[in-house]
Motif scaffolding. Structure first.
Motif, PDB file in Angstrom:
ATOM      1  N   SER A  29     -11.513  14.301  20.752  1.00  0.00           N
ATOM      2  CA  SER A  29     -12.708  14.913  21.000  1.00  0.00           C
ATOM      3  C   SER A  29     -13.048  15.937  20.098  1.00  0.00           C
ATOM      4  O   SER A  29     -12.100  16.394  19.494  1.00  0.00           O
ATOM      5  CB  SER A  29     -12.420  15.628  22.476  1.00  0.00           C
ATOM      6  N   GLN A  30     -14.297  16.251  19.955  1.00  0.00           N
ATOM      7  CA  GLN A  30     -14.797  17.255  18.841  1.00  0.00           C
ATOM      8  C   GLN A  30     -14.208  18.513  19.035  1.00  0.00           C
ATOM      9  O   GLN A  30     -13.974  19.265  18.362  1.00  0.00           O
ATOM     10  CB  GLN A  30     -16.455  17.160  18.966  1.00  0.00           C
ATOM     11  N   GLN A  31     -14.169  18.808  20.624  1.00  0.00           N
ATOM     12  CA  GLN A  31     -13.511  20.287  20.756  1.00  0.00           C
ATOM     13  C   GLN A  31     -12.137  20.350  20.259  1.00  0.00           C
ATOM     14  O   GLN A  31     -11.752  21.477  19.757  1.00  0.00           O
ATOM     15  CB  GLN A  31     -13.421  20.413  22.252  1.00  0.00           C
ATOM     16  N   ASP A  34     -12.267  20.516  16.496  1.00  0.00           N
ATOM     17  CA  ASP A  34     -12.812  21.949  15.930  1.00  0.00           C
ATOM     18  C   ASP A  34     -11.748  23.012  16.191  1.00  0.00           C
ATOM     19  O   ASP A  34     -11.399  23.963  15.492  1.00  0.00           O
ATOM     20  CB  ASP A  34     -13.832  22.529  16.709  1.00  0.00           C
ATOM     21  N   GLU A  35     -10.851  22.846  17.275  1.00  0.00           N
ATOM     22  CA  GLU A  35     -10.134  24.029  17.632  1.00  0.00           C
ATOM     23  C   GLU A  35      -8.857  23.854  16.529  1.00  0.00           C
ATOM     24  O   GLU A  35      -8.246  24.645  15.948  1.00  0.00           O
ATOM     25  CB  GLU A  35      -9.314  23.970  19.073  1.00  0.00           C
ATOM     26  N   GLU A 149      -4.831  16.781  22.474  1.00  0.00           N
ATOM     27  CA  GLU A 149      -5.778  16.113  23.212  1.00  0.00           C
ATOM     28  C   GLU A 149      -5.181  15.899  24.568  1.00  0.00           C
ATOM     29  O   GLU A 149      -5.902  16.068  25.704  1.00  0.00           O
ATOM     30  CB  GLU A 149      -6.214  14.675  22.634  1.00  0.00           C
TER      31      GLU A 149
END
Length: 310
Positions: A29-31, A34-35, A149
């Motif tokens: 996931s993009q989240q 990014d993290e 993830e």
């Protein structure tokens, strides 16, 4: 900042963009991406550690007392007693003697005290970018992102060694995905801070790699004069039963006969330091320890410590 350093930083940033794209293609996931990469930093110390691993080779007589000193044996016994009920339960579940779980814990991370202070994402991105083993470290980086993830730990808490080995049992991310276990039933596999998960993950690794708790790892032995050491080694065709080794004159280290088992067991003769050093007969459980870490010395340190835990 010199131009060369700035150029290297730009190249590393570009490399990280490639890692992000690969992660997206793999369904991360993009989240999480990014993290994970928010503060990613090139770590030259990790590259230096990889290239400057010690070349001086100790003998087993020098190495084992360092790897399993008296204070570590004492601590291992205390922790074995402290966690006894939990260890016994996990040991029975996975078919692994608890003393080997504690011994691996002690040799890998000094019972969780030395687990590494690197961000795992930093370390793996750095090592992949360095290029010496790019495919390996790039694959491990993707495995680390998969762990994030799955929600077992946050990116900021995912710490490990310069090579990306994580937690109290020092699993690489791919080993985590294959073997990490939830020992306390909370839905997470926390090899960083939850001892039940560390114990269960260690036991699961050994179990899935072929461990048999009906037997130990092996023993130090004595050879007769003039023994042909060309038959030593861990190749499949070099296995002989204990009774066959006994017939060749191999004895326990104190000179007494090797054990006679109702069901004879295959064993391999190993002499890591040559004919003048320590010689051992090892069983398949020792081969399993070698899957964990492909070092004769490491596996013997774990085995030696396990023998002293009661």
């Amino acid at each position: 900042m010199s131009g060369a350093v700035m150029a290297a930083d730009v190249e590393f940033d570009q490399y990280v963009e490639g890692l992000k794209q690969e992660a997206q293609q793999k369904g991360i996931s993009q989240q999480v991406i990014d993290e994970a990469f928010a503060d990613v930093t090139y770590k030259p110390r990790a590259v230096k550690a990889d290239r400057n691993q010690p070349e001086k080779r100790l003998t087993l007589d020098e190495y084992i007392p360092r790897a399993a000193p008296a204070w570590k044996v004492k601590q291992a016994r205390e922790l074995y007693r402290q966690h006894h009920d939990e260890l016994v339960t996990i040991g029975k579940q996975y078919g692994v003697q608890p003393r080997f779980i504690v011994a691996l814990w002690g040799v890998e991370s000094n019972f969780g005290k030395f687990t590494g202070g690197y961000s795992v994402i930093d370390a793996l991105a750095t090592m992949a970018y360095d290029g010496r083993r790019e495919d390996f470290f790039r694959s491990e980086a993707m495995a680390a992102l998969t762990i994030l993830e799955q929600g077992h730990i946050s990116a900021s808490e995912m710490k490990g060694s310069w090579a990306g080995a994580m937690g109290q049992c020092q699993f690489m991310p791919s080993s985590f995905l294959a073997f990490a276990a939830d020992g306390n039933g909370d839905g997470k596999k926390d090899i960083w801070g939850t001892e039940a998960d560390v114990f269960a993950s260690t036991a699961n690794y050994l179990s899935k790699s072929g461990w048999d708790d009906n037997f130990t790892w092996g023993r130090q032995v004595k050879l007769p004069k003039g023994f042909d050491l060309s038959i030593q080694g861990r190749d499949k065709d070099k296995a002989k039963t204990l009774s066959e080794w006994s017939a060749l004159g191999v004895t326990r280290y104190d000179g007494s006969p090797l054990p006679k088992l109702t069901n004879d067991i295959d064993a391999w003769l190993i002499a890591p330091d040559d004919e003048n050093g320590r010689v051992y007969l090892v069983y398949n459980n020792y081969n399993v320890l070698m899957k964990w870490n492909r070092s004769y010395y490491f596996a013997l340190a774990v085995s030696h410590l396990a023998d002293l835990i009661y």
